[in-house]
Design an enzyme around this catalytic site. Structure first.
Site, short mmCIF file in Angstrom:
data_model
loop_
_atom_site.label_atom_id
_atom_site.label_comp_id
_atom_site.label_asym_id
_atom_site.label_seq_id
_atom_site.Cartn_x
_atom_site.Cartn_y
_atom_site.Cartn_z
N HIS A 191 -20.42 -28.70 -87.27
CA HIS A 191 -19.14 -28.79 -87.99
C HIS A 191 -18.06 -29.41 -87.10
O HIS A 191 -17.93 -29.06 -85.94
CB HIS A 191 -18.70 -27.40 -88.45
CG HIS A 191 -19.46 -26.91 -89.65
ND1 HIS A 191 -19.08 -25.81 -90.37
CD2 HIS A 191 -20.56 -27.41 -90.27
CE1 HIS A 191 -19.93 -25.63 -91.38
NE2 HIS A 191 -20.84 -26.59 -91.33
N TYR A 250 -11.19 -20.16 -94.12
CA TYR A 250 -10.52 -18.89 -93.80
C TYR A 250 -9.34 -18.75 -94.75
O TYR A 250 -8.45 -19.60 -94.75
CB TYR A 250 -10.01 -18.89 -92.35
CG TYR A 250 -11.12 -18.84 -91.31
CD1 TYR A 250 -11.87 -19.97 -90.99
CD2 TYR A 250 -11.40 -17.65 -90.64
CE1 TYR A 250 -12.88 -19.90 -90.03
CE2 TYR A 250 -12.41 -17.58 -89.68
CZ TYR A 250 -13.14 -18.71 -89.38
OH TYR A 250 -14.14 -18.65 -88.43
N PRO A 292 -14.23 -10.31 -85.61
CA PRO A 292 -15.01 -11.54 -85.83
C PRO A 292 -14.19 -12.76 -86.28
O PRO A 292 -14.72 -13.86 -86.37
CB PRO A 292 -16.02 -11.14 -86.91
CG PRO A 292 -15.45 -9.94 -87.57
CD PRO A 292 -14.61 -9.24 -86.56
N LYS A 306 -15.97 -15.23 -81.88
CA LYS A 306 -16.11 -15.30 -80.42
C LYS A 306 -17.10 -14.31 -79.80
O LYS A 306 -17.48 -14.48 -78.64
CB LYS A 306 -14.72 -15.06 -79.76
CG LYS A 306 -13.74 -16.19 -79.98
CD LYS A 306 -14.10 -17.40 -79.15
CE LYS A 306 -13.46 -18.67 -79.63
NZ LYS A 306 -14.41 -19.66 -80.15
N TYR A 334 -10.90 -22.43 -80.85
CA TYR A 334 -11.98 -22.22 -81.81
C TYR A 334 -13.29 -22.84 -81.33
O TYR A 334 -14.36 -22.23 -81.47
CB TYR A 334 -11.56 -22.78 -83.17
CG TYR A 334 -12.43 -22.35 -84.33
CD1 TYR A 334 -12.28 -21.08 -84.90
CD2 TYR A 334 -13.39 -23.20 -84.87
CE1 TYR A 334 -13.08 -20.68 -85.97
CE2 TYR A 334 -14.17 -22.81 -85.94
CZ TYR A 334 -14.01 -21.55 -86.48
OH TYR A 334 -14.79 -21.15 -87.54
#
Ligand code: FAD
Ligand code: PHB
Length: 389
Positions: free
Chosen positions: A72, A200, A292, A296, A384
């Protein structure tokens, strides 16, 4: 029995450490409380940083992640009814790989078997001893018979509820904790994901995450109450709640189906300091937990064991203790940055008891700033995809 490093726990941290040490010629034994099937059945993380994939490659266990993993380049944030894409690769030159923790564990287990290394499953009563001396050992019971492993070092890779951290005297350890007033209800279903990338969602009814394991298997989460039980969430109710929290386009594209796994996880931030106690080291969830939201947990387990394996290689190859002396500080510097990022993502995306009025507007302003400022989206992207080791 004698070995150089006795590893407690055959989760991702213990298995990866075992392979890294093996690659450096350092023999090790893993003691695991559960059966291999039980370990493989735990549905957990799904997103790997480039550094984690590189470590799998380093130990010869990365082939399937490259073949079956989904690369991604971006991630989507949805709020106020609209979706906004953040191009992580444009900001950082890096990608993330969607590949389940169950698969990572299987690949590492297979690599361990191929290398002929010893793993003792269903080891009961595992206990680390004398790690404040030069002669540590680990005792355990297998099939009703007591055993002892003499070693140079103990690696506590036994997760949050493990025995390693619990064996340290309380005066030698500092802990830092934040418990969040909600959990995540997750389901896995044999359905195509709603979008090509993760979404998200910040919503007045609570957070929701659209994730995946492959192009035909989806993983969805909704923020739930800590009092909820999976029995109160039949599939229909889950899909209805998810739809209420998604944007229009996602609702239109969502394919629902029977769940093949459903579980609730509480959210917590936790750090234990230091991560070394004489000849025992902690790595992964044994030392720290993150909510979560930043994806990580598994990646931190990987960076910890990278630092630890380097330190032990230095000890054996170069007869230098500098690496093991610096392990805790080095690992914690990266851990705290991920703890901060995961806390920040959690704060920005979830509905807290005081998220109305002012606080809700602040969340939206922050999200709007994130998706409209190049600097802010670069900062999110950098964290990220994973900070450098
Ligand atoms: P673990 O995977 O916990 O492995 C520890 C191992 O030690 C286990 O196999 C355990 O059986 C064994 N063990 C424990 N005690 C003993 C003992 N006394 N003797 C012998 N063996 C012992 N991270 C994400 O990034 N995304 C997610 O969606 C996500 N979801 C999660 C959901 C849940 C329910 C949990 C608990 C964690 C989740 N995580 C997630 C976090 C991620 O899975 C962990 O960070 C990762 O598993 C850490 O690996 P580890 O090897 O350190 O610990
Ligand atoms: C998952 O796919 O399980 C997943 C992905 C990203 C997260 C958390 C969980 O932030």
């Amino acid at each position: 029995m004698r070995t150089k490093v006795a590893i407690i726990g055959a989760g991702p941290a213990g298995l990866l450490l075992g392979q890294l040490l093996h690659a450096y010629g350092i023999d090790n034994v893993i003691l695991e409380r559960q059966t291999p099937d039980y370990v493989l059945g735990r549905i957990r993380a799904g997103l790997l940083e480039e550094g984690t994939v590189a470590l799998l490659d380093q130990v010869g266990a990365g082939a399937r992640a490259h073949r079956d993993g989904l690369v991604h380049h971006g991630v989507e944030l949805a709020f106020g009814g609209a979706r906004h894409r953040i191009d992580m690769t444009a900001a950082t030159g890096k990608t993330v790989t969607i590949y389940g923790q169950t698969e990572v564990t299987l690949d590492l287990m297979n690599a361990r078997t191929a290398a002929g290394l010893t793993t003792i499953y269903q080891a009961a009563g595992v206990t680390p001893h004398d790690f404040d001396t030069d002669h540590p050992r680990v005792s355990y019971v297998k099939d009703g018979v007591g055993h002892d492993i003499a070693c140079d070092f103990i690696a506590g890779c036994d997760g949050f509820h493990g025995v390693s951290r619990a064996s340290v005297k309380p005066s030698a350890i500092d802990t830092f904790e934040r418990i969040y007033p909600f959990g995540w209800l997750g389901i896995l279903s044999e359905t195509p994901p709603v979008s090509n990338e993760l979404i998200y969602n910040n919503h007045a009814r609570g957070f929701a995450l659209c994730s995946m394991r492959s192009m035909h298997r989806s993983r969805y989460y909704v923020q739930c109450s800590l009092d909820d039980h999976v029995d109160q969430w039949p599939d229909e109710k889950f899909w209805d709640e998810l739809k209420r929290r998604l944007d229009r386009e996602a609702v239109d594209n969502l394919v629902t189906g029977p769940s093949i796994e459903k579980s609730i996880a509480p959210l917590r931030s936790f750090v234990a300091e230091p991560m070394r106690f004489g000849r025992m080291f902690l790595a992964g969830d044994a030392a720290h937990i993150v909510p979560p939201t930043g994806a990580k947990g598994l990646n931190l387990a990987a960076s910890d064991v990278h630092y630890l394996s380097q330190a032990l290689r230095e000890y054996y190859d170069e007869k230098s203790s500098a690496g093991i002396d610096g392990y805790s500080e080095k690992a914690l510097a990266r851990v705290w940055k991920a703890v901060r990022f995961s806390w920040w993502m959690t704060a920005m995306l979830h509905r807290f008891p005081d998220t109305e009025g002012f606080n809700a507007r602040i969340q939206l302003a922050e999200l709007d700033y994130l998706v409209s400022s190049k600097a802010a989206s670069a900062s999110l992207s950098e964290n990220y995809v994973g900070l450098p080791y």
